[in-house]
Enzyme design. Structure first.
Site, PDB file in Angstrom:
ATOM      1  N   PHE A  11     -14.048  64.316  69.189  1.00 11.27           N
ATOM      2  CA  PHE A  11     -14.021  63.819  67.809  1.00 11.27           C
ATOM      3  C   PHE A  11     -13.183  64.743  66.911  1.00 11.27           C
ATOM      4  CE2 PHE A  11     -16.843  64.377  63.872  1.00 11.27           C
ATOM      5  CZ  PHE A  11     -16.060  63.550  63.091  1.00 11.27           C
ATOM      6  N   LEU A  33     -12.937  65.845  79.436  1.00 10.56           N
ATOM      7  CA  LEU A  33     -13.296  64.453  79.106  1.00 10.56           C
ATOM      8  C   LEU A  33     -14.780  64.159  79.358  1.00 10.56           C
ATOM      9  CD1 LEU A  33     -10.135  62.518  80.432  1.00 10.56           C
ATOM     10  CD2 LEU A  33     -10.521  63.527  78.176  1.00 10.56           C
ATOM     11  N   TYR A 142     -28.187  75.980  70.923  1.00  5.54           N
ATOM     12  CA  TYR A 142     -26.799  75.701  70.511  1.00  5.54           C
ATOM     13  C   TYR A 142     -26.357  76.697  69.429  1.00  5.54           C
ATOM     14  CZ  TYR A 142     -23.092  73.288  67.886  1.00  5.54           C
ATOM     15  OH  TYR A 142     -21.941  72.977  67.218  1.00  5.54           O
ATOM     16  N   ILE A 202     -35.008  55.976  59.723  1.00  5.09           N
ATOM     17  CA  ILE A 202     -34.699  57.321  59.220  1.00  5.09           C
ATOM     18  C   ILE A 202     -35.777  58.260  59.756  1.00  5.09           C
ATOM     19  CG2 ILE A 202     -34.647  58.745  57.133  1.00  5.09           C
ATOM     20  CD1 ILE A 202     -33.417  56.385  55.647  1.00  5.09           C
ATOM     21  N   ARG A 210     -28.184  67.499  53.892  1.00  7.38           N
ATOM     22  CA  ARG A 210     -27.150  68.098  54.724  1.00  7.38           C
ATOM     23  C   ARG A 210     -25.898  68.312  53.882  1.00  7.38           C
ATOM     24  NH1 ARG A 210     -30.775  68.792  57.108  1.00  7.38           N
ATOM     25  NH2 ARG A 210     -31.512  68.120  59.140  1.00  7.38           N
TER      26      ARG A 210
HETATM   27  N1  LIG Z   1     -19.670  67.491  64.755  1.00 10.21           N
HETATM   28  C1  LIG Z   1     -20.102  68.442  63.921  1.00 10.21           C
HETATM   29  O1  LIG Z   1     -20.687  68.137  62.860  1.00 10.21           O
HETATM   30  C2  LIG Z   1     -19.862  69.916  64.245  1.00 10.21           C
HETATM   31  C3  LIG Z   1     -20.395  70.869  63.361  1.00 10.21           C
HETATM   32  C4  LIG Z   1     -20.184  72.216  63.636  1.00 10.21           C
HETATM   33  C5  LIG Z   1     -19.420  72.601  64.725  1.00 10.21           C
HETATM   34  N2  LIG Z   1     -18.914  71.663  65.568  1.00 10.21           N
HETATM   35  C6  LIG Z   1     -18.114  72.138  66.719  1.00 10.21           C
HETATM   36  O2  LIG Z   1     -16.865  71.460  66.740  1.00 10.21           O
HETATM   37  C7  LIG Z   1     -16.433  71.316  68.104  1.00 10.21           C
HETATM   38  C8  LIG Z   1     -16.114  69.855  68.394  1.00 10.21           C
HETATM   39  O3  LIG Z   1     -17.294  69.073  68.217  1.00 10.21           O
HETATM   40  P1  LIG Z   1     -17.274  67.475  68.202  1.00 10.21           P
HETATM   41  O4  LIG Z   1     -18.315  67.031  67.244  1.00 10.21           O
HETATM   42  O5  LIG Z   1     -15.878  67.011  68.062  1.00 10.21           O
HETATM   43  O6  LIG Z   1     -17.853  67.157  69.660  1.00 10.21           O
HETATM   44  P2  LIG Z   1     -17.195  66.399  70.896  1.00 10.21           P
HETATM   45  O7  LIG Z   1     -18.260  66.355  71.936  1.00 10.21           O
HETATM   46  O8  LIG Z   1     -16.574  65.110  70.450  1.00 10.21           O
HETATM   47  O9  LIG Z   1     -16.021  67.379  71.347  1.00 10.21           O
HETATM   48  C9  LIG Z   1     -16.162  68.365  72.321  1.00 10.21           C
HETATM   49  C10 LIG Z   1     -15.000  68.226  73.303  1.00 10.21           C
HETATM   50  O10 LIG Z   1     -15.117  69.265  74.273  1.00 10.21           O
HETATM   51  C11 LIG Z   1     -14.944  68.700  75.571  1.00 10.21           C
HETATM   52  N3  LIG Z   1     -15.700  69.518  76.524  1.00 10.21           N
HETATM   53  C12 LIG Z   1     -17.061  69.610  76.621  1.00 10.21           C
HETATM   54  N4  LIG Z   1     -17.388  70.428  77.636  1.00 10.21           N
HETATM   55  C13 LIG Z   1     -16.210  70.846  78.187  1.00 10.21           C
HETATM   56  C14 LIG Z   1     -15.905  71.691  79.280  1.00 10.21           C
HETATM   57  N5  LIG Z   1     -16.864  72.266  80.022  1.00 10.21           N
HETATM   58  N6  LIG Z   1     -14.602  71.903  79.590  1.00 10.21           N
HETATM   59  C15 LIG Z   1     -13.623  71.319  78.855  1.00 10.21           C
HETATM   60  N7  LIG Z   1     -13.860  70.496  77.806  1.00 10.21           N
HETATM   61  C16 LIG Z   1     -15.141  70.271  77.482  1.00 10.21           C
HETATM   62  C17 LIG Z   1     -15.476  67.283  75.477  1.00 10.21           C
HETATM   63  O11 LIG Z   1     -14.962  66.422  76.479  1.00 10.21           O
HETATM   64  C18 LIG Z   1     -15.013  66.891  74.061  1.00 10.21           C
HETATM   65  O12 LIG Z   1     -13.730  66.331  74.081  1.00 10.21           O
HETATM   66  C19 LIG Z   1     -17.543  71.884  68.967  1.00 10.21           C
HETATM   67  O13 LIG Z   1     -17.204  73.212  69.297  1.00 10.21           O
HETATM   68  C20 LIG Z   1     -18.748  71.845  68.064  1.00 10.21           C
HETATM   69  O14 LIG Z   1     -19.690  72.828  68.427  1.00 10.21           O
HETATM   70  C21 LIG Z   1     -19.118  70.326  65.354  1.00 10.21           C
END
Ligand SMILES: NC(=O)c1ccc[n+]([C@@H]2O[C@H](COP(=O)([O-])OP(=O)(O)OC[C@H]3O[C@@H](n4cnc5c(N)ncnc54)[C@H](O)[C@@H]3O)[C@@H](O)[C@H]2O)c1
Length: 315
Positions: A11, A33, A142, A202, A210
């Protein structure tokens, strides 16, 4: 600049890769993926289908692309999954992350930009909005694995002179978020169910709040961190709390949803009220949020409407 975006099929990472390409940079994506999708990967970016837990393959990908900067978004990104399986969470977020750092050192990468969390580090904050110096006391594995990796970045900078910037995100929403997800991701879930006219529950009384930020503002902060913020940790956030009930009301109007929500039990371990002070990012990254909540929600609803229409026409 040559930039490798790990998690660039996911994402947030896919929006970051798009923003770098739009700014004229050369981008490659490293992703296994597992939750990401190939169709999210910008066609101008080469995809290395690699698991970050595999050091040799991570090293091969970095050695062949030779990036100046590695933007590290690959992660186990779900709080409930980390509670159910803390070992898997740590393998990906700590051990996998360390593989990326080792490969960066071995291949003379200049800087790592890391997507950390503001929402999962502080527990129930003492003050709202909380700043980056708020005491760290994660409620989930996490949050702990993300903070552990922040600490490793400090160690790698001191010992191997690998430069870094940590971006601690608020709750991110926008296009490409998984609206089938069961947990978290409140905007994607509400929008998806409202567009389809389905009933909606909810968790808790809905007065929990948030800090919500549109993914376009997140991408802009990642652009700023290419040149600024060395050695720093920054909240990338709106700075304001918004309640789940407020989100429900705003999304109801946008989707013309007429049903009342059901209220279920609150979720164990959830923070009740949080917002993240973004003063440091404004001052040192020269970044500020530009997409107002109403505008961001409208963009997101439009995206999910298109997705749902496409799904319906293909079945
Ligand atoms: N969504 C939020 O609100 C949020 C908030 C704070 C931090 N984050 C951080 O942002 C980053 C992206 O989050 P997101 O919401 O886009 O989630 P997401 O799950 O869409 O993206 C994570 C990506 O990492 C890949 N991935 C997972 N495990 C893997 C592995 N072992 N090897 C290679 N690739 C791997 C997945 O295929 C995916 O494309 C993460 O590090 C997450 O912790 C997200």
């Amino acid at each position: 600049m040559k930039i490798l975006v790990t998690g660039g099929a996911g994402f947030i990472g896919s929006h970051v890769a798009d923003a770098y390409i739009a700014a004229g940079h050369e981008v490659a994506v490293l992703d296994n993926l597992s939750t990401g999708r190939e169709e999210n990967v910008n066609p101008k970016a080469a995809l290395h289908r690699v698991d970050i837990r595999d050091l040799a393959k991570v090293n091969d990908a970095i050695a062949s692309f030779k990036p100046d900067v590695v933007n590290h978004h690959a992660a186990q990104s779900e709080v409930p999954k980390s509670v159910a399986d803390p070992g898997y969470d740590a393998h990906v977020n700590v051990v996998g992350g360390l593989n990326v750092l080792r490969a960066c050192v071995d291949n003379s990468v200049r800087k790592v930009i890391f997507s950390s969390t503001g929402g999962a580090l502080y527990g129930e904050p003492d003050v709202v909005p909380a700043d980056e110096d708020h005491p760290i006391r994660p409620l989930s594995p996490y949050g702990t694995s993300k903070f552990a990796f922040e600490q490793y970045l400090g160690t790698f900078e001191r010992t191997f002179h690998l430069n870094y910037t940590v971006l601690r995100y608020a709750n991110v929403y926008g296009a490409r978020q998984d609206f089938f997800a069961e947990e978290g991701r409140v905007v994607a879930i509400f929008a998806g169910r409202m567009i389809e006219g389905k009933p909606l529950t909810i968790d808790g009384d809905g007065n929990q709040s948030r800090d919500m930020l549109h993914v376009g503002d997140i991408a802009a902060a990642n652009l700023a961190a290419l040149e600024k913020g060395d050695g720093g940790t920054f909240h990338v956030s709106s700075g304001f709390p918004v309640t789940v009930n407020d989100l429900f009301r705003k999304l109801s109007i946008l989707t013309e949803y007429k049903l009342e929500p059901r209220f279920g039990p609150g979720r164990k371990g959830d923070v009740y009220r949080i917002a993240l002070d973004n003063t440091r990012a404004r001052e040192r990254l020269g970044w500020e949020p530009r997409i107002q909540l109403e505008e961001g929600l409208r963009l997101t609803v439009d995206y999910f409407r298109g997705q749902i229409a496409r799904l319906r026409s293909s079945t």
